[in-house]
Design an enzyme around this catalytic site. Structure first.
Site, PDB file in Angstrom:
ATOM      1  NE  ARG A  59      49.465  21.052  91.260  1.00 40.61           N
ATOM      2  CZ  ARG A  59      48.606  20.375  90.543  1.00 40.61           C
ATOM      3  NH1 ARG A  59      48.096  20.894  89.480  1.00 40.61           N
ATOM      4  NH2 ARG A  59      48.230  19.159  90.916  1.00 40.61           N
ATOM      5  CB  THR A  60      55.477  20.864  94.013  1.00 46.40           C
ATOM      6  OG1 THR A  60      54.160  21.055  94.512  1.00 46.40           O
ATOM      7  CG2 THR A  60      56.456  21.611  94.889  1.00 46.40           C
ATOM      8  CE  LYS A  87      70.359  -0.315  94.372  1.00 46.95           C
ATOM      9  NZ  LYS A  87      71.518   0.270  93.682  1.00 46.95           N
ATOM     10  NE  ARG A 109      55.934  17.524  97.765  1.00 41.63           N
ATOM     11  CZ  ARG A 109      54.846  17.891  97.091  1.00 41.63           C
ATOM     12  NH1 ARG A 109      54.194  17.018  96.359  1.00 41.63           N
ATOM     13  NH2 ARG A 109      54.428  19.139  97.136  1.00 41.63           N
ATOM     14  CG  HIS A 137      53.537  22.659  99.987  1.00 41.84           C
ATOM     15  ND1 HIS A 137      54.705  23.118  99.409  1.00 41.84           N
ATOM     16  CD2 HIS A 137      52.815  22.101  98.990  1.00 41.84           C
ATOM     17  CE1 HIS A 137      54.677  22.842  98.111  1.00 41.84           C
ATOM     18  NE2 HIS A 137      53.544  22.227  97.834  1.00 41.84           N
TER      19      HIS A 137
END
Lengths: 307, 183
Positions: A59-60, A87, A109, A137
């Site tokens: 969604r975000t 890596k 995020r 958030h």
């Protein structure tokens, strides 16, 4: 004032009330734009934005990407599962490499609390926090406030109760900051084990009884149980949780008033909320998703304009 | 700052009346004509022209408000960010004869942005521009008004200040020319 007081959106905590109001009024104009036949404005056509997601999201990420495209920005996407992070590259190296390709803004995020704050100290681009661990958030809280404002006309003085897993929820903390700054009354409701200790310092009411909390509030913001973040058992079983804290039609019908039902998604139907509630006319869950694009457009536009 | 009135209330009424007559001359039946006021200050003039036209023609004419903030070409190039205003276009632009209305025509950049904003609602048949003040010889773009209230010759250091009673705290219509005092 038509400018944000901050160059980044790290959290609601760093914003002033005026900042929040500016974002929400700007978002109103963008909502009108995304409902036009041509849903696009050229504002950010010389801005390049990288969406850097070290944690899963549908969604975000989609919402941010649509917001960026509606503003005509150039967009690059990056997710850690398919990158050199595997890596052994550090966060700062990864981001500096992205910036070396002339990117103006980073939407990030990350599962670690404070990752965007760390980045903001070390790099030049505007940073938007799209969720950092269990911390904040901010765009979700802004779109929640926008949705409350849209439905009830005002946020100030309204009673909002956040239900469920407060301890692991970045949505809860950002919402508490945003609602308090706008003068709303905030309550949280959930099992004792999922309520953090710092709630009193934030000036938030605490209620353990679901029915009492529902009876008190104008708006119920229902959160998901974040099993993926729970390293120990906080309650005996999901079945028991939904017996005590699941919101169903019967309990809503037994109240002597109507309340607005919100959920940041993803919904676990039948656990924190039943399908007939989630799909009822009182539920504004899909309005929240629509508003998310408008609010994110406002955030990106205002931050880009600050340069 | 030295300021002098270039249009007072009485003259403004005459000018609005004349602009309306000129618009009627060109738009004839007004069958497909709509008026779009440019935010923030063009809307007041648009409302006055709209009202006058409806009085003269005795028919409904569509009126909309257009905000061009998100279409400007100086975004990220200016120190101060402009505040967006409401856009309200409650009709289709497709195939219409649009009369864009603004208070002052200066560099032409706002009009350029407004045309972009307008085209997001459809393809107009024709677009006219009506302005109260035309600051002559100061255009950055090849844009001219079709209907002009008053042409003004002024320096870049001078400012045109539009005061209409619709604005908050304004009691009398007056258009001023402000110039820096020369010592």
């Amino acid at each position: 004032m038509s400018q944000l007081s901050v160059p980044h959106l790290l959290g609601i905590k760093e914003l002033t009330r005026e900042d929040i109001e500016l974002i929400l009024t700007t978002a109103k104009h963008f909502k009108e734009i995304i409902n036009r036949p041509i849903k696009k404005v050229p504002s950010l056509r010389d801005v390049t934005i990288a969406n850097v997601f070290f944690e899963n999201s549908t969604r975000t990420r989609l919402s941010f990407e649509l917001a960026q495209k509606r503003l005509s920005a150039d967009v690059v996407n990056f997710s850690s599962s398919s990158s050199s992070v595997k890596k052994g590259e550090t966060l700062l190296d990864t981001v500096n490499n992205i910036l070396a390709m002339k990117v103006d803004m980073i939407v990030m995020r990350h599962s670690s609390v404070g990752a965007p704050h760390f980045l903001a100290k070390h790099i030049k681009a505007n940073i938007v926090n799209a969720g950092d661990g269990t911390h904040e958030h901010p765009t979700q809280a802004l779109l929640d406030s926008f949705s409350i404002h849209e439905k009830l006309g005002v946020v100030e003085g309204k009673k909002v109760c956040i239900f469920g897993d407060i301890l692991h929820s970045r949505v809860a903390l950002s919402n508490i900051f945003a609602l308090k700054k706008q003068g709303a009354e905030v309550m949280v409701c959930g099992p004792n084990t999922l309520l953090p200790r710092y709630l009193n310092e934030l000036g938030v009411k605490v209620e353990l009884d679901l029915r009492k909390a529902l009876q008190w509030c104008d708006v119920a913001n229902v959160l998901r149980i974040q099993l993926e973040r729970q390293t120990i058992k906080y309650f005996p079983s999901l079945r028991e949780y939904s017996l005590y804290y699941g919101i169903n039609k019967e309990i809503l019908d037994s109240l002597d008033k109507e309340i607005l039902i919100m959920h940041p998604g993803p919904i676990n139907r039948g656990i924190e909320i039943t399908s007939d509630v989630a799909d009822s006319p009182h539920s504004i869950i899909l309005d929240q998703v629509e508003n998310g694009v408008a609010v994110r457009m406002a955030v990106l536009y205002l931050l880009a304009g600050r340069g | 700052m030295e300021k002098r009135i270039i249009i007072d209330h009485q003259l403004l009424q005459i000018i609005v009346e004349r602009l309306c007559r000129q618009i009627i001359e060109k738009h004839d039946s007004f069958k497909h004509s709509v008026i779009l006021g440019m935010q923030p200050r063009g809307v007041f003039l648009a409302e006055r022209i709209h009202k006058k036209l409806q009085d003269i023609l005795q028919k409904e004419i569509p009126l909309g408000y257009l905000d061009a903030t998100f279409y400007r070409d100086d975004f990220r190039r200016k120190d101060i960010q402009l505040k967006a205003n409401e856009t309200k276009v409650p009709f289709a632009i497709e195939g219409k004869n649009v009369i864009l209305v603004d208070d002052v025509l200066y560099t032409g950049r706002t009009v350029r942005a407004a045309m972009d904003a307008m085209i997001a609602f459809g393809r107009p048949e024709r677009v006219d521009l009506a302005v109260l003040i035309d600051r002559k010889h100061s255009r950055n773009l090849p844009i001219q008004a079709n209907y002009v209230g008053k042409g003004v010759n002024c320096l870049d250091s001078e400012k045109v200040l539009v005061e209409l009673t619709e604005q908050e705290g304004i009691l009398e219509d007056n258009i001023w020319l402000m110039s820096k005092m020369t010592v």
